[in-house]
Design a protein around this motif. Structure first.
Motif, PDB file in Angstrom:
ATOM      1  N   PHE A   1       0.816  -1.207   0.000  1.00  0.00           N
ATOM      2  CA  PHE A   1       0.000   0.000   0.000  1.00  0.00           C
ATOM      3  C   PHE A   1       0.855   1.265   0.000  1.00  0.00           C
ATOM      4  CE2 PHE A   1      -2.748  -3.223   1.819  1.00  0.00           C
ATOM      5  CZ  PHE A   1      -4.031  -2.885   1.422  1.00  0.00           C
ATOM      6  N   LEU A   2       2.105   1.134   0.457  1.00  0.00           N
ATOM      7  CA  LEU A   2       2.897   2.323   0.798  1.00  0.00           C
ATOM      8  C   LEU A   2       4.190   2.416  -0.011  1.00  0.00           C
ATOM      9  CD1 LEU A   2       2.407   2.116   4.667  1.00  0.00           C
ATOM     10  CD2 LEU A   2       1.034   3.375   3.018  1.00  0.00           C
ATOM     11  N   THR A   3       4.164   1.936  -1.235  1.00  0.00           N
ATOM     12  CA  THR A   3       5.389   1.935  -2.050  1.00  0.00           C
ATOM     13  C   THR A   3       5.885   3.337  -2.366  1.00  0.00           C
ATOM     14  OG1 THR A   3       3.984   1.724  -4.015  1.00  0.00           O
ATOM     15  CG2 THR A   3       4.926  -0.309  -3.120  1.00  0.00           C
ATOM     16  N   ALA A   4       5.020   4.343  -2.281  1.00  0.00           N
ATOM     17  CA  ALA A   4       5.426   5.705  -2.616  1.00  0.00           C
ATOM     18  C   ALA A   4       6.051   6.429  -1.421  1.00  0.00           C
ATOM     19  CB  ALA A   4       4.227   6.501  -3.133  1.00  0.00           C
ATOM     20  N   TYR A   5       6.111   5.788  -0.276  1.00  0.00           N
ATOM     21  CA  TYR A   5       6.681   6.399   0.923  1.00  0.00           C
ATOM     22  C   TYR A   5       8.061   5.833   1.221  1.00  0.00           C
ATOM     23  CZ  TYR A   5       2.200   8.504   2.236  1.00  0.00           C
ATOM     24  OH  TYR A   5       1.058   9.260   2.257  1.00  0.00           O
ATOM     25  N   TYR A   6       8.864   6.629   1.929  1.00  0.00           N
ATOM     26  CA  TYR A   6      10.089   6.078   2.500  1.00  0.00           C
ATOM     27  C   TYR A   6       9.662   5.068   3.559  1.00  0.00           C
ATOM     28  CZ  TYR A   6      12.696   9.906   0.341  1.00  0.00           C
ATOM     29  OH  TYR A   6      13.252  10.768  -0.561  1.00  0.00           O
TER      30      TYR A   6
ATOM     31  N   GLU B   1      12.684   8.461  -8.055  1.00  0.00           N
ATOM     32  CA  GLU B   1      11.847   9.101  -9.069  1.00  0.00           C
ATOM     33  C   GLU B   1      10.414   9.228  -8.574  1.00  0.00           C
ATOM     34  OE1 GLU B   1      11.995   7.237 -12.852  1.00  0.00           O
ATOM     35  OE2 GLU B   1      14.177   7.224 -12.933  1.00  0.00           O
ATOM     36  N   LEU B   2       9.909   8.154  -7.964  1.00  0.00           N
ATOM     37  CA  LEU B   2       8.528   8.135  -7.504  1.00  0.00           C
ATOM     38  C   LEU B   2       8.289   9.215  -6.468  1.00  0.00           C
ATOM     39  CD1 LEU B   2       5.804   6.660  -7.654  1.00  0.00           C
ATOM     40  CD2 LEU B   2       6.611   5.144  -5.871  1.00  0.00           C
ATOM     41  N   ARG B   3       9.225   9.362  -5.527  1.00  0.00           N
ATOM     42  CA  ARG B   3       9.026  10.307  -4.436  1.00  0.00           C
ATOM     43  C   ARG B   3       9.350  11.740  -4.838  1.00  0.00           C
ATOM     44  NH1 ARG B   3      11.807   5.621  -1.326  1.00  0.00           N
ATOM     45  NH2 ARG B   3       9.967   4.417  -0.807  1.00  0.00           N
ATOM     46  N   ALA B   4      10.117  11.892  -5.912  1.00  0.00           N
ATOM     47  CA  ALA B   4      10.442  13.236  -6.371  1.00  0.00           C
ATOM     48  C   ALA B   4       9.285  13.853  -7.149  1.00  0.00           C
ATOM     49  CB  ALA B   4      11.691  13.204  -7.249  1.00  0.00           C
TER      50      ALA B   4
ATOM     51  N   PRO C   1      -7.147   2.822   2.194  1.00  0.00           N
ATOM     52  CA  PRO C   1      -7.104   3.330   3.578  1.00  0.00           C
ATOM     53  C   PRO C   1      -6.015   4.359   3.843  1.00  0.00           C
ATOM     54  CG  PRO C   1      -6.156   1.120   3.457  1.00  0.00           C
ATOM     55  CD  PRO C   1      -6.744   1.409   2.103  1.00  0.00           C
ATOM     56  N   PHE C   2      -5.016   4.451   2.948  1.00  0.00           N
ATOM     57  CA  PHE C   2      -3.894   5.361   3.192  1.00  0.00           C
ATOM     58  C   PHE C   2      -3.839   6.450   2.118  1.00  0.00           C
ATOM     59  CE2 PHE C   2      -2.478   1.096   4.601  1.00  0.00           C
ATOM     60  CZ  PHE C   2      -2.338   1.348   5.953  1.00  0.00           C
ATOM     61  N   TYR C   3      -3.605   7.674   2.582  1.00  0.00           N
ATOM     62  CA  TYR C   3      -3.301   8.738   1.629  1.00  0.00           C
ATOM     63  C   TYR C   3      -1.988   8.430   0.933  1.00  0.00           C
ATOM     64  CZ  TYR C   3      -6.799  12.149   3.245  1.00  0.00           C
ATOM     65  OH  TYR C   3      -7.952  12.813   3.542  1.00  0.00           O
ATOM     66  N   GLN C   4      -1.918   8.724  -0.344  1.00  0.00           N
ATOM     67  CA  GLN C   4      -0.640   8.711  -1.040  1.00  0.00           C
ATOM     68  C   GLN C   4       0.004  10.089  -0.845  1.00  0.00           C
ATOM     69  OE1 GLN C   4       0.619   5.750  -2.470  1.00  0.00           O
ATOM     70  NE2 GLN C   4      -1.149   5.117  -1.250  1.00  0.00           N
ATOM     71  N   PRO C   5       1.321  10.208  -1.029  1.00  0.00           N
ATOM     72  CA  PRO C   5       1.973  11.511  -0.811  1.00  0.00           C
ATOM     73  C   PRO C   5       1.288  12.604  -1.625  1.00  0.00           C
ATOM     74  CG  PRO C   5       3.622   9.805  -1.123  1.00  0.00           C
ATOM     75  CD  PRO C   5       2.300   9.163  -1.403  1.00  0.00           C
ATOM     76  N   ASN C   6       1.098  13.765  -1.011  1.00  0.00           N
ATOM     77  CA  ASN C   6       0.488  14.943  -1.649  1.00  0.00           C
ATOM     78  C   ASN C   6      -0.979  14.742  -2.000  1.00  0.00           C
ATOM     79  OD1 ASN C   6       3.065  16.399  -1.760  1.00  0.00           O
ATOM     80  ND2 ASN C   6       3.610  14.866  -3.284  1.00  0.00           N
ATOM     81  N   GLU C   7      -1.594  13.715  -1.449  1.00  0.00           N
ATOM     82  CA  GLU C   7      -3.012  13.490  -1.670  1.00  0.00           C
ATOM     83  C   GLU C   7      -3.761  13.990  -0.440  1.00  0.00           C
ATOM     84  OE1 GLU C   7      -5.641   9.772  -3.391  1.00  0.00           O
ATOM     85  OE2 GLU C   7      -4.188   9.359  -1.814  1.00  0.00           O
ATOM     86  N   CYS C   8      -4.967  14.512  -0.644  1.00  0.00           N
ATOM     87  CA  CYS C   8      -5.748  14.980   0.498  1.00  0.00           C
ATOM     88  C   CYS C   8      -7.232  14.940   0.143  1.00  0.00           C
ATOM     89  CB  CYS C   8      -5.346  16.406   0.902  1.00  0.00           C
ATOM     90  SG  CYS C   8      -5.620  17.613  -0.402  1.00  0.00           S
ATOM     91  N   GLY C   9      -8.076  15.208   1.141  1.00  0.00           N
ATOM     92  CA  GLY C   9      -9.500  15.359   0.885  1.00  0.00           C
ATOM     93  C   GLY C   9     -10.263  14.081   0.643  1.00  0.00           C
TER      94      GLY C   9
END
Length: 834
Positions: free
Chosen positions: A240-245, A264-267, A286-294
């Motif tokens: 679920f969290l491949t885009a996070y450190y 690349e993904l996180r940049a 269930p988890f926000y991806q980086p820079n996702e909201c709302g």
């Protein structure tokens, strides 16, 4: 203080110093060794030494004399209880084992490594350096935290601990260094288990005492002395969290198996793409991806929520352990929401080295209970065999008034927690404003049937649990004019833009307005429209004006009222909160399937209209209209807003003035429905597979009279259309006979499909929610001069005895079955916490 024997416990054999020819000799019954540094020793000669041993013996004797106080060295970490540390690493040939070293490196109270083993990995000329360097390369490419040698030791060298699965044992054992812990091993481990197909022999291994260090782990000071937070390997949350450190979300960077270029993904700050996980319902995010909201019911995997910080303040300084556990739990639940998620199932997936695994498994219970109580997991239509929460969370008994979505949700949750629940329902049926009708050959909801936004929606969760498929509603909605013409999509698009622009101006206007400056939405919309036309010089054509009226009828559908009753300041108050996103769907099987599943096994008493609630004493007394009485420690009221406004239930003492004011500041919205079954699908050719089509009102006065028609068996064989009656049209049909309403509807359809024959309907129904004794409404809205805060005030309990749920108590998601359901979950959680 602990002795060496106590300290090493059952793992003492693994830590026993080995004899070597250089630098070690027996003395005082123990093996002694040098610290790894060169020591200058002054030799004393003795009389008559044995031949060939005089120099050696003298050296050993002098070394013992000079280092008699250096046989052991305490850990230098202030507060560490280890008087005689033992090196867990045993990596260097010169490892201090349980002897002397110039410095002990502290990982926890009970886990240390010696200076010699530090040098073994850290010094570039040592044998272990390449191992450390390779690990460091992986860690820095995947993670964000410092790739220190202590982190390496914790991640790669500490032994694993595992708990015996025998119910009458449950002792913790340390695995030998070469054994890798897996979920499979954790779920089957027994004391004395041998590996590599070697059978266990000898006495019952469970009778062996547990390592004394394990008992220390439960103390809070032990956790405060932990140098590094636990980072899990192979966590169920990982996909679920491949885009996070990984180390920012409680996982080990060395365990990352992603082939994606993480840098690349996180940049890419614009990306918020949900990972595709095989077998996972696409609505489970269930988890926000980086820079996702709302997004509603979504958590940041790298941050604790406010209610989590309140419940677990000890993790506020470093939330890593909590995040690791919470993320693991959420991911595990969404991977299999059809079975109860237990601590045991979660514990098997905690793969982390060292004694901290013991602490993680112990904390798991608390985190799991918290998330269960909050309705984040172990929720929906799940039925359980034993209580989900410890006894301290269970009220002795609760009465729930109303068997609609909110009442059933609360009752299901409370019963699953272990509370005795009785549900009192005035009607002969359960469901409240959910009432499905199958008389036309397909299921048609007399009440709710559409799910608005399926991502993380608990309705989608329950559909997954029951195995029901939802029909995704397409976006296409052709607008038909009376006369049969199809409105040019460009005109529809242009007027939709103007309609939304008008609402945007209303949103700007209200920013600095107080409740006393509120005005009806109808007036404000007319004012903004008039100003726009004057300032722009634009003139809407007759058709454009009709299309605008269609969009205004949709606004009245959303509010459940004519716009002259609705607050311009707060008409969309809930939009300030994260809403459910994703597909809008039609529940082709109806909501009733889910609500009946929620009600299975509950003590529901139908035909029991509640007349009075007396909460003046220690217990609450509930009286029905036929004189029957019940008592409980807590009562949950889920009656519709209209019944509270009309004092259908008498409260003693009366409800607080603040609550009464809030009750009357909200409006009771009404919409009605009509469903028609035809002998054949006459509309197919014209609407070309669309799920619905719109009806442009011929004059503003007819706005809301059958404004949208839904195909209730899309791409199917059944010929059933359903339409809605909104706004002023509701009062027009209120006193009409059903046949008159049907005739009006068929007349409209014949205008819309003028080029073909529209047959008489075979069967039909028309709803009368405004006349329904036990609802008298469809859903709530904020009246002029009111505010969204009224929903929160309605949700407040009174004296910790009387609680309230229902769509009109849910500020975030009013007007929906989802909002009603979640309000019931919320109140169950509140009662359990008390």
């Amino acid at each position: 203080m602990l002795s060496d024997a106590d300290y090493s416990g059952n793992a003492s054999g693994a830590r026993r110093a080995k004899k070597r020819s250089s630098g070690e000799s027996p003395g005082d019954g123990q093996n002694l060794r040098s610290s790894g540094r060169q020591i200058n020793v002054r030799v004393k000669r003795t009389n008559n030494p044995p031949p060939g041993q005089s120099k050696r013996k003298a050296t050993d004797t002098e070394e013992e004399d000079d280092q008699s106080e250096k046989k052991y060295r305490k850990c230098e970490k202030a507060g560490c209880s280890a008087t005689y540390p033992v090196c867990f690493a045993s990596a260097s040939e010169r490892c201090a084992k349980n002897g002397y070293t110039s410095r002990w490196y502290h990982l926890s109270c009970g886990e240390h490594f010696c200076n010699e083993c530090f040098d073994h990995y850290y010094r570039s000329h040592k044998d272990g350096y390449e191992t450390f360097a390779s690990w460091k390369k992986v860690w820095t490419s995947n993670g964000k935290s410092e790739p220190s040698l202590k982190a390496f030791m914790a991640d790669q060298q500490l032994p694993y601990w595992v708990q015996c699965t025998k119910p009458d044992c449950r002792k913790w054992r340390q695995l030998t260094k070469e054994i890798q812990l897996t979920a499979s091993l954790a779920s089957t481990y027994r004391c004395g288990m041998k590996f590599n197909n070697i059978k266990s022999e000898g006495p019952d291994q469970c009778s062996q005492p547990e390592d004394l260090r394990v008992a220390e782990v439960t103390d809070n000071w032990w956790y405060s002395m932990l140098i590094l937070p636990p980072l899990f390997k192979d966590s169920p949350a990982s996909p679920f969290l491949t885009a996070y450190y990984p180390d920012c979300v409680g996982m080990s960077p060395s365990g990352s198996s992603s082939n994606v270029s993480l840098s690349e993904l996180r940049a890419d700050h614009c990306r918020a793409v949900q990972p595709q996980i095989p077998g996972l319902c696409p609505y489970f995010q269930p988890f926000y991806q980086p820079n996702e909201c709302g997004k509603a019911l979504c958590v940041r995997p790298d941050m604790m929520e406010l209610d989590e910080l309140y419940e677990f303040p000890e993790f506020s300084r470093d939330p890593t352990m909590y995040l690791a556990l919470r993320n693991l739990i959420l991911a595990s639940w969404h991977r299999n929401c059809k079975e109860v998620l237990t601590s045991q199932k979660c514990a098997e997936n905690i793969i982390v080295r060292g004694l901290v695994r013991v602490r993680c498994v112990q904390e798991m219970d608390r985190v799991l209970h918290f998330m269960t109580r909050k309705g984040l997991i172990n929720t929906g239509v799940l039925s359980v065999k034993r209580p989900l929460l410890p006894e301290k969370y269970c009220s002795r008994n609760v009465i729930v008034i109303g068997a609609g979505a909110s009442g059933l949700a609360a009752a299901r949750q409370l019963q699953n927690f272990g509370t005795q629940v009785t549900v009192l329902e005035a009607r002969e049926r359960i469901g409240g404003r959910v009432w499905d009708d199958a008389s036309l050959g397909v299921t048609v909801g007399r009440g709710a049937q559409i799910v608005n936004g399926c991502v993380n929606n608990p309705i989608a969760l329950m559909c997954e649990q029951v195995g029901i498929k939802m029909h995704k509603l397409g976006e296409r909605c052709d607008l038909f004019q009376e006369g049969g013409q199809v409105t040019d999509p460009a005109i529809d698009k242009r007027m939709d833009f103007h309609f939304n622009a008008i609402l945007d101006v209303v949103s700007e206007w209200r920013k600095d307005k107080s409740q006393s400056q509120d005005t009806p939405l109808k007036e404000k919309v007319q004012e903004v429209k008039k100003n726009f036309l004057q300032e722009s010089g634009i003139q809407f054509s007759e058709l454009e004006e009709k299309v605008l009226q269609f969009h205004l009828s949709n606004l009245e559908y959303a509010c459940g009222s004519t716009l002259d009753q609705v607050s311009a300041r707060s008409w969309d108050h809930n939009e300030f909160f994260a809403q459910f996103s994703g597909d809008h769907t039609l529940l082709t099987k109806g909501y009733s399937v889910l609500l009946h599943k929620l009600g299975e096994g509950l003590d529901i008493r139908t035909k029991c209209p509640v007349q009075a609630i007396d909460y003046s004493g220690e217990v609450v007394k509930v009286t029905s209209s036929n004189g029957s009485q019940w008592t409980a420690h807590k009562v949950l009221v889920t009656a519709p807003l209209t019944l509270l406004q009309k004092n259908v239930i008498q409260f003693n003492p009366p409800l607080p003035e603040r609550k009464l004011k809030a009750i009357h500041s909200l409006g009771a919205g009404i919409i009605e429905k009509i469903a028609l079954q035809f002998p054949y699908r006459f509309w197919d050719k014209k609407i070309q597979g669309a799920d619905y089509f719109g009806h442009i009102p011929p004059v503003p006065e007819k706005r809301g009279m059958f404004s949208v028609f839904y195909d209730m068996h899309p791409q199917g064989k059944q010929a059933v259309l359903m339409s809605v009656i909104t706004g002023d049209a509701v009062s027009v049909v209120r006193d009409m006979e059903d046949k008159e309403v049907v005739d009006e509807c068929v007349k409209v359809l014949r205008e819309l499909f003028k080029e073909q024959e529209v047959p008489e309907p075979l069967h039909y129904f028309v709803t009368h929610w405004s006349k329904d004794t036990w609802s008298q409404m469809s859903y709530s809205f904020v009246k002029t001069g009111g505010s969204g805060e009224a929903y929160d005030i309605l949700a407040e309990d009174v004296q910790g005895k009387v609680f309230f749920a229902g769509e009109a108590t849910n500020r975030h998601f009013p007007q929906t079955v989802t909002g009603a359901y979640l309000s019931g979950v919320r109140e169950a959680s509140k009662m359990a916490a008390m």
